[in-house]
Design a protein around this motif. Structure first.
Motif, PDB file in Angstrom:
ATOM      1  N   TYR A 140       0.837  -1.193   0.000  1.00 21.40           N
ATOM      2  CA  TYR A 140       0.000   0.000   0.000  1.00 21.40           C
ATOM      3  C   TYR A 140       0.875   1.248   0.000  1.00 21.40           C
ATOM      4  O   TYR A 140       1.944   1.267   0.619  1.00 21.40           O
ATOM      5  CB  TYR A 140      -0.919   0.010   1.227  1.00 21.40           C
ATOM      6  CG  TYR A 140      -1.869  -1.160   1.270  1.00 21.40           C
ATOM      7  CD1 TYR A 140      -2.941  -1.241   0.388  1.00 21.40           C
ATOM      8  CD2 TYR A 140      -1.679  -2.197   2.185  1.00 21.40           C
ATOM      9  CE1 TYR A 140      -3.805  -2.321   0.421  1.00 21.40           C
ATOM     10  CE2 TYR A 140      -2.536  -3.281   2.217  1.00 21.40           C
ATOM     11  CZ  TYR A 140      -3.598  -3.335   1.327  1.00 21.40           C
ATOM     12  OH  TYR A 140      -4.447  -4.409   1.349  1.00 21.40           O
ATOM     13  N   LYS A 141       0.410   2.280  -0.690  1.00 22.99           N
ATOM     14  CA  LYS A 141       1.195   3.515  -0.782  1.00 22.99           C
ATOM     15  C   LYS A 141       1.368   4.154   0.593  1.00 22.99           C
ATOM     16  O   LYS A 141       2.478   4.555   0.975  1.00 22.99           O
ATOM     17  CB  LYS A 141       0.519   4.501  -1.741  1.00 22.99           C
ATOM     18  CG  LYS A 141       1.289   5.797  -1.901  1.00 22.99           C
ATOM     19  CD  LYS A 141       0.606   6.723  -2.908  1.00 22.99           C
ATOM     20  CE  LYS A 141       1.045   6.387  -4.314  1.00 22.99           C
ATOM     21  NZ  LYS A 141       0.551   7.419  -5.282  1.00 22.99           N
ATOM     22  N   ARG A 142       0.278   4.245   1.349  1.00 21.23           N
ATOM     23  CA  ARG A 142       0.347   4.867   2.669  1.00 21.23           C
ATOM     24  C   ARG A 142      -0.739   4.262   3.562  1.00 21.23           C
ATOM     25  O   ARG A 142      -1.861   4.770   3.600  1.00 21.23           O
ATOM     26  CB  ARG A 142       0.170   6.387   2.563  1.00 21.23           C
ATOM     27  CG  ARG A 142       0.433   7.118   3.881  1.00 21.23           C
ATOM     28  CD  ARG A 142       0.268   8.626   3.709  1.00 21.23           C
ATOM     29  NE  ARG A 142       0.511   9.323   4.959  1.00 21.23           N
ATOM     30  CZ  ARG A 142       0.354  10.631   5.119  1.00 21.23           C
ATOM     31  NH1 ARG A 142      -0.037  11.386   4.087  1.00 21.23           N
ATOM     32  NH2 ARG A 142       0.602  11.198   6.284  1.00 21.23           N
ATOM     33  N   PRO A 143      -0.421   3.200   4.289  1.00 20.95           N
ATOM     34  CA  PRO A 143      -1.422   2.565   5.152  1.00 20.95           C
ATOM     35  C   PRO A 143      -2.039   3.555   6.141  1.00 20.95           C
ATOM     36  O   PRO A 143      -1.346   4.359   6.744  1.00 20.95           O
ATOM     37  CB  PRO A 143      -0.627   1.479   5.870  1.00 20.95           C
ATOM     38  CG  PRO A 143       0.486   1.160   4.927  1.00 20.95           C
ATOM     39  CD  PRO A 143       0.851   2.471   4.302  1.00 20.95           C
ATOM     40  N   TYR A 144      -3.349   3.455   6.267  1.00 19.40           N
ATOM     41  CA  TYR A 144      -4.113   4.356   7.119  1.00 19.40           C
ATOM     42  C   TYR A 144      -4.000   3.947   8.582  1.00 19.40           C
ATOM     43  O   TYR A 144      -4.153   2.769   8.924  1.00 19.40           O
ATOM     44  CB  TYR A 144      -5.579   4.338   6.669  1.00 19.40           C
ATOM     45  CG  TYR A 144      -6.538   5.059   7.570  1.00 19.40           C
ATOM     46  CD1 TYR A 144      -6.497   6.457   7.694  1.00 19.40           C
ATOM     47  CD2 TYR A 144      -7.503   4.362   8.295  1.00 19.40           C
ATOM     48  CE1 TYR A 144      -7.396   7.129   8.520  1.00 19.40           C
ATOM     49  CE2 TYR A 144      -8.413   5.020   9.112  1.00 19.40           C
ATOM     50  CZ  TYR A 144      -8.341   6.408   9.221  1.00 19.40           C
ATOM     51  OH  TYR A 144      -9.235   7.054  10.041  1.00 19.40           O
ATOM     52  N   PHE A 145      -3.738   4.925   9.452  1.00 15.41           N
ATOM     53  CA  PHE A 145      -3.743   4.641  10.884  1.00 15.41           C
ATOM     54  C   PHE A 145      -5.110   5.014  11.456  1.00 15.41           C
ATOM     55  O   PHE A 145      -5.491   6.191  11.481  1.00 15.41           O
ATOM     56  CB  PHE A 145      -2.648   5.409  11.622  1.00 15.41           C
ATOM     57  CG  PHE A 145      -2.618   5.083  13.086  1.00 15.41           C
ATOM     58  CD1 PHE A 145      -2.245   3.816  13.515  1.00 15.41           C
ATOM     59  CD2 PHE A 145      -2.991   6.011  14.046  1.00 15.41           C
ATOM     60  CE1 PHE A 145      -2.236   3.485  14.869  1.00 15.41           C
ATOM     61  CE2 PHE A 145      -2.984   5.696  15.401  1.00 15.41           C
ATOM     62  CZ  PHE A 145      -2.605   4.422  15.806  1.00 15.41           C
ATOM     63  N   PRO A 146      -5.860   4.031  11.974  1.00 14.03           N
ATOM     64  CA  PRO A 146      -7.267   4.241  12.355  1.00 14.03           C
ATOM     65  C   PRO A 146      -7.458   4.762  13.780  1.00 14.03           C
ATOM     66  O   PRO A 146      -8.178   4.163  14.588  1.00 14.03           O
ATOM     67  CB  PRO A 146      -7.848   2.842  12.191  1.00 14.03           C
ATOM     68  CG  PRO A 146      -6.719   1.943  12.600  1.00 14.03           C
ATOM     69  CD  PRO A 146      -5.466   2.621  12.109  1.00 14.03           C
ATOM     70  N   GLU A 147      -6.875   5.894  14.095  1.00 12.35           N
ATOM     71  CA  GLU A 147      -6.931   6.390  15.471  1.00 12.35           C
ATOM     72  C   GLU A 147      -8.353   6.713  15.916  1.00 12.35           C
ATOM     73  O   GLU A 147      -8.775   6.338  17.014  1.00 12.35           O
ATOM     74  CB  GLU A 147      -6.052   7.637  15.622  1.00 12.35           C
ATOM     75  CG  GLU A 147      -6.017   8.173  17.039  1.00 12.35           C
ATOM     76  CD  GLU A 147      -4.950   9.241  17.254  1.00 12.35           C
ATOM     77  OE1 GLU A 147      -4.930   9.842  18.343  1.00 12.35           O
ATOM     78  OE2 GLU A 147      -4.130   9.466  16.336  1.00 12.35           O
ATOM     79  N   GLU A 148      -9.094   7.416  15.083  1.00 15.69           N
ATOM     80  CA  GLU A 148     -10.474   7.773  15.452  1.00 15.69           C
ATOM     81  C   GLU A 148     -11.318   6.525  15.677  1.00 15.69           C
ATOM     82  O   GLU A 148     -12.102   6.441  16.639  1.00 15.69           O
ATOM     83  CB  GLU A 148     -11.099   8.628  14.345  1.00 15.69           C
ATOM     84  CG  GLU A 148     -12.525   9.061  14.649  1.00 15.69           C
ATOM     85  CD  GLU A 148     -13.130   9.898  13.532  1.00 15.69           C
ATOM     86  OE1 GLU A 148     -14.371  10.020  13.498  1.00 15.69           O
ATOM     87  OE2 GLU A 148     -12.375  10.437  12.699  1.00 15.69           O
TER      88      GLU A 148
END
Length: 296
Positions: A140-148
């Motif tokens: 993945y180009k930029r894995p999402y960090f699911p903080e919310e």
């Protein structure tokens, strides 16, 4: 006013985010929702029961949920630092995957489990027969960090109890006031489509049959309704005989080529104590007094 839908903080093959509203509409009213196969928890996150029992046979998943329930700030801080460009490299991914497979420390495994989930291929959770996590790098180009999403999960989990037990044990605890929703590993559409290595032990036809029988028995004998999801196949229809079955199409989410993803049929099957134990009053022949007949 439309209720906001909440996404799980984990990527999950077969996750129920897109079907959460449909499942919610088909869940009978109850005080407590029980999920023997909680997975990423999309149904939990998008329902409003007084309390929840959330179970899964995967100890890494349940351990992560318990940490986010009890130590959300610490977990978010520890996992966020892993979401950087230097860790989004194939070699580094496999180094961290190996660390996950060799450590027995619950905290380290929980932190790495989230990293692997967001950096591995398509959100798969797969183990070898020896219990080693073996999902390849996702690129993945930029894995999402699911903080919310993690904060929301933590807040809502205050009403939940997490367990790591075989599904049979969860059914043994069924009691009035509950409704059970089951989202097991699906019956394969074909041999090549089979994907049952979610935990060290697979989920074969015997497991599917045992689950269906337990669902029917629980609804009939304890009065606890059981709703199940699965592929819509002749074998599944046969296993779910006696249930109210609704069929619908969903988009396939595990495919190497997104352009070739197709729609497949799934079912929601409800074993209801009312349907299984319905008593019908029918007039007797020869003007005899009516008698009660139990229809199964």
């Amino acid at each position: 006013m439309k209720t906001k839908k909440h996404r799980a903080f984990l990527k999950w093959a077969g996750g129920k985010y897109s079907l959460a509203e449909t499942i919610n509409k088909n869940l009978p009213k109850a005080d407590q929702l029980v999920e023997p196969f909680v997975g990423a928890g999309s149904v939990f996150l998008n329902t409003d029961f007084d309390s929840y029992i959330l179970n899964d046979i995967n100890p890494d998943l349940i351990s992560l949920y318990q940490f986010i329930q009890n130590k959300p700030a610490e977990l978010i801080k520890a996992t966020k630092v892993l979401f950087c460009s230097s860790n989004n490299q194939e070699n580094q991914y496999y180094l961290l995957r190996e660390e996950f497979n060799t450590t027995q420390d619950p905290w380290t495994r929980a932190v790495l489990f989230l990293y692997l989930n967001r950096h591995g291929y398509n959100g798969l959770c797969r183990y070898s027969s020896k219990g080693r996590f073996n999902v390849p790098f996702g690129r993945y180009k930029r894995p999402y960090f699911p903080e919310e999403e993690m904060w929301y999960f933590s807040e809502k989990s205050k009403s939940a109890t997490f367990t790591c037990l075989p599904f049979e044990d969860i059914f043994k605890q069924a009691r009035k006031g509950q409704v059970i929703y089951c989202d097991p590993p699906y019956f394969p559409l074909s041999q090549s489509a089979s994907f049952t290595s979610y935990a060290k032990a697979g989920f074969n036809f015997e497991s599917q049959s045992k689950l269906a029988n337990l669902a029917k028995k629980t609804a009939s004998e304890t009065g606890v309704p059981v709703l199940l999801s699965n592929h819509d196949t002749p074998d599944v229809r046969k296993l779910y005989t006696g249930a109210k079955v609704k069929s619908f199409e969903v988009k396939r989410t595990i495919s190497r080529n997104g352009a070739k993803r197709t729609r497949v049929k799934e079912v929601l099957a409800l074993f209801s104590p009312i349907d299984l134990n319905e008593k019908v009053i029918r007039p007797s022949p020869n003007n005899e007094s009516p008698r009660t007949k139990t229809v199964l």
